[in-house]
Design an enzyme around this catalytic site. Structure first.
Site, PDB file in Angstrom:
ATOM      1  N   TRP A 101      31.491  49.673  32.971  1.00  0.00           N
ATOM      2  CA  TRP A 101      31.400  49.198  34.354  1.00  0.00           C
ATOM      3  C   TRP A 101      31.286  50.378  35.312  1.00  0.00           C
ATOM      4  O   TRP A 101      30.524  50.327  36.283  1.00  0.00           O
ATOM      5  CB  TRP A 101      32.569  48.296  34.708  1.00  0.00           C
ATOM      6  CG  TRP A 101      32.592  47.042  33.893  1.00  0.00           C
ATOM      7  CD1 TRP A 101      33.575  46.629  33.034  1.00  0.00           C
ATOM      8  CD2 TRP A 101      31.568  46.027  33.828  1.00  0.00           C
ATOM      9  NE1 TRP A 101      33.225  45.441  32.453  1.00  0.00           N
ATOM     10  CE2 TRP A 101      32.001  45.054  32.915  1.00  0.00           C
ATOM     11  CE3 TRP A 101      30.326  45.870  34.450  1.00  0.00           C
ATOM     12  CZ2 TRP A 101      31.244  43.917  32.615  1.00  0.00           C
ATOM     13  CZ3 TRP A 101      29.567  44.739  34.143  1.00  0.00           C
ATOM     14  CH2 TRP A 101      30.038  43.782  33.241  1.00  0.00           C
ATOM     15  N   ASP A 171      37.108  49.859  41.604  1.00  0.00           N
ATOM     16  CA  ASP A 171      36.810  48.530  41.073  1.00  0.00           C
ATOM     17  C   ASP A 171      38.084  48.078  40.362  1.00  0.00           C
ATOM     18  O   ASP A 171      38.503  48.686  39.373  1.00  0.00           O
ATOM     19  CB  ASP A 171      35.638  48.661  40.084  1.00  0.00           C
ATOM     20  CG  ASP A 171      35.332  47.371  39.323  1.00  0.00           C
ATOM     21  OD1 ASP A 171      36.054  46.381  39.508  1.00  0.00           O
ATOM     22  OD2 ASP A 171      34.358  47.386  38.540  1.00  0.00           O
ATOM     23  N   LYS A 195      38.371  37.420  36.431  1.00  0.00           N
ATOM     24  CA  LYS A 195      39.233  38.015  35.419  1.00  0.00           C
ATOM     25  C   LYS A 195      40.674  37.549  35.621  1.00  0.00           C
ATOM     26  O   LYS A 195      41.307  37.060  34.710  1.00  0.00           O
ATOM     27  CB  LYS A 195      39.171  39.549  35.467  1.00  0.00           C
ATOM     28  CG  LYS A 195      37.747  40.111  35.469  1.00  0.00           C
ATOM     29  CD  LYS A 195      37.048  39.988  34.122  1.00  0.00           C
ATOM     30  CE  LYS A 195      35.532  40.076  34.199  1.00  0.00           C
ATOM     31  NZ  LYS A 195      34.990  41.389  34.494  1.00  0.00           N
TER      32      LYS A 195
END
Ligand SMILES: *Cc1c(COP(=O)(O)O)cnc(C)c1O
Length: 361
Positions: A101, A171, A195
């Site tokens: 990511w 993030d 999530k």
């Protein structure tokens, strides 16, 4: 009805209480005769929902008054573009690449300016967090970027990097609300809901006000300008209404359990059950350096691909779902987000013990 223990990395398990409440309110939300899904986002009813969600999030995370909270769309992936578009003033940013990511964010940022990889753990399949105490931070860097919890590899920054005074951007998709976080240490935090917080389709951005710019280049899409989103209370256009409503319920659920200190304690207890077993097992082993282990995502392997596949299959038959590891790591991964009950982790470890006994000579 029977529900499984769902170890998916995302979209992921939600608290059963929240789902039941949503079910009860599905056809008629608080006597208004319609579902939240059918409601105008300009209605007072919806304004109350989004205001309450924001207020509860602010309380949970202790967000200082000089930060804006934005509910936007486009997933984490669109933030990979929005961050450099909005924050690159000098056109330079430093990226710490600790997984896929972070790498995607780094690659995306190169479209908008000079993105510099100042540290990485790619040499060992991202199984650790590099030393970030004295990195070559660019003097002109507009920000330093990290992915706080690496969903795929199961590592987390226990200590924030030394940014030498530069703005820190993180993030936090896969560790959002899993434990207390000092928002004031960051210029910008963002994370997807799917999530740890709610359904896919909602992205939350927490941004310090001095980073909101009205001198952005013409070409930056209006929808991606944080200032526009902030000035319009996340309603420049139709926001992801139903998702925001579910997020709001999850915030209340967390408040009811005692807030982020309580979540941290719960999450530490759950993770310890699994890590302790992994450390004593003859068959299974964790793939991450111990001091960098995540509380949320726990990758592990047997060292034998066929045995891994057998484990995933048999676990599913036992009601333990989505344990297959990410394709780049192989093996297994148990995501044990806030909403995963302790019993789920206990059941998983019991199953692993049984599997170990049956599959070792
Ligand atoms: C899942 C995830 C993303 C990507 O989110 P999308 O909503 O699919 O774009 C980004 N960062 C992290 C840390 C993630 O776990």
């Amino acid at each position: 009805m029977s529900r499984v223990y769902n170890f998916s990395a995302g979209p992921a398990v939600l608290p059963e209480e929240v789902l039941k409440e949503a079910q009860e309110e599905m056809l008629d939300y608080r006597g208004c005769g319609m579902s939240v899904m059918e409601m105008s986002h300009r209605s007072q009813m919806f304004q109350n929902i989004i205001d309450e969600a924001e207020a509860d999030l602010r309380e949970l995370m202790n967000i200082p008054d000089n930060y804006k909270v934005l509910f936007v769309q486009g997933g984490g992936a669109l933030q990979f573009s929005a961050v450099p578009m909005n924050l690159m003033k000098n056109g330079v940013a430093d990226y710490i690449v600790t997984g896929q990511w972070a790498k995607k964010a780094y690659v995306e940022a190169q479209k908008y300016g000079k993105a510099v990889k100042i540290a990485t753990s790619e040499d060992k399949t991202f199984s650790y967090i590099p030393d970030c105490s004295d990195l070559p931070i660019d003097e002109d860097a507009d920000y330093v970027y990290i992915c706080m919890n690496n969903t795929i590899y199961g590592t987390v920054f226990h200590e924030l990097p030394n940014t030498k005074g530069k703005t820190l951007v993180a993030d936090i998709s896969s560790c959002f609300l899993s434990e207390p976080i000092d928002v004031s240490k960051f210029g910008l935090l963002f994370g997807g809901a799917q999530k740890n917080i709610g359904p896919a389709g909602v992205q939350i951005v927490i941004i310090r006000e001095d980073l909101l710019r009205d001198d952005l280049p013409e070409w930056v899409p209006t929808m991606l300008q944080y200032k526009v989103q902030a000035d319009n209370g996340s309603m420049y256009n139709t926001p992801p209404c139903y998702g925001i409503y579910i997020c709001g319920k999850v915030f209340k659920w967390i408040k009811g359990l005692g807030g982020l200190e309580a979540m941290k304690k719960r999450n530490e207890e759950k993770a310890a059950i699994l890590y302790d077993f992994l450390d004593s097992s003859k068959l299974f082993k964790g793939t991450v350096r111990k001091e960098d282990r995540s509380l949320m995502n726990v990758p592990f392997v047997t060292g034998d691909k066929d045995l891994d596949a057998k484990f995933v299959k048999e676990a599913k038959e036992a009601g333990l779902e989505n344990l297959k590891g990410h394709r780049t790591v192989g093996g297994m991964r148990a995501s044990i987000y806030n909403a995963m009950p302790k019993e789920g982790v206990i059941k998983l470890v019991e199953f692993m013990k049984k599997f170990e006994a049956e599959n070792t000579k």
